[in-house]
Design an enzyme around this catalytic site. Structure first.
Site, PDB file in Angstrom:
ATOM      1  N   CYS A 180       0.797  -1.234   0.000  1.00  0.00           N
ATOM      2  CA  CYS A 180       0.000   0.000   0.000  1.00  0.00           C
ATOM      3  C   CYS A 180       0.828   1.282   0.000  1.00  0.00           C
ATOM      4  CB  CYS A 180      -0.960   0.000   1.178  1.00  0.00           C
ATOM      5  SG  CYS A 180      -0.143   0.217   2.792  1.00  0.00           S
ATOM      6  N   CYS A 220      -2.644  -1.401   5.617  1.00  0.00           N
ATOM      7  CA  CYS A 220      -3.298  -2.467   4.836  1.00  0.00           C
ATOM      8  C   CYS A 220      -3.339  -3.810   5.545  1.00  0.00           C
ATOM      9  CB  CYS A 220      -2.637  -2.624   3.468  1.00  0.00           C
ATOM     10  SG  CYS A 220      -0.992  -3.385   3.496  1.00  0.00           S
ATOM     11  N   CYS A 224      12.480  -7.657  12.637  1.00  0.00           N
ATOM     12  CA  CYS A 224      13.036  -8.541  11.623  1.00  0.00           C
ATOM     13  C   CYS A 224      11.992  -8.628  10.500  1.00  0.00           C
ATOM     14  CB  CYS A 224      13.301  -9.904  12.257  1.00  0.00           C
ATOM     15  SG  CYS A 224      14.253 -11.013  11.235  1.00  0.00           S
TER      16      CYS A 224
END
Length: 163
Positions: free
Chosen positions: A81, A129, A149
């Site tokens: 997005c 999103c 991570c």
């Protein structure tokens, strides 16, 4: 054995790349997000690897992302997005094989607990999103002590100044 060593060993056996199979196709979310698309639209918008990670919570192979080597100034955006997620100013080399950051852009991510590897982990997703990004651990550097991570395939890098 430290958590990082366990995860690297797990990924080295190829299980990291097959996390989707272990998860059973992704977990349903109860949350709603400001940016939504149909599953068909996500599939047409994303590459197959991006779709597997962002929409089905898969994990890319360690050391496979070119974003590991990014050392220039800029922002890492959600590949789904375009939400700005992480600043290059918070990126560090964790030695894990995935792009790592000690803090996100304010308000850019959300998280929840997952139990895919039996023990609880903090899953990180895009606040705009809901796309799966990776996990956050408590073995990062100062000032936060956190290691976000993040799957490189879930992001796009845009060079430029950071504030």
């Amino acid at each position: 054995m430290q958590r990082r060593q366990f995860l690297l060993g797990f990924a080295a056996f190829g299980l990291g790349a097959s996390a989707l199979a272990l998860r059973g196709g992704g977990a349903a979310r109860a949350e709603t997000f400001p940016f939504t698309l149909s599953d068909a639209d996500w599939k047409s918008r994303l590459t197959s690897d991006q779709y597997a990670v962002l929409r089905q919570e898969a994990t890319e192979r360690p050391y496979s992302s070119p974003l590991n080597n990014v050392k220039t100034s800029g922002l890492f955006h959600c590949a789904g997005c375009d939400n700005a997620l992480y600043s290059s100013a918070t990126k560090f080399d964790s030695g894990t094989g995935w792009p790592s950051f000690w803090a996100p852009v304010a308000g850019a991510i959300g998280n929840r607990t997952d139990y895919v590897l039996v023990y609880p982990r903090t899953e990180v997703h895009c606040a705009r999103c809901g796309g799966h990004l990776g996990h956050v651990f408590d073995d990062g550097p100062p000032p936060t002590g956190k290691r976000h991570c993040i799957n490189g395939v879930a992001m796009q890098f845009k060079p430029g100044p950071v504030t």
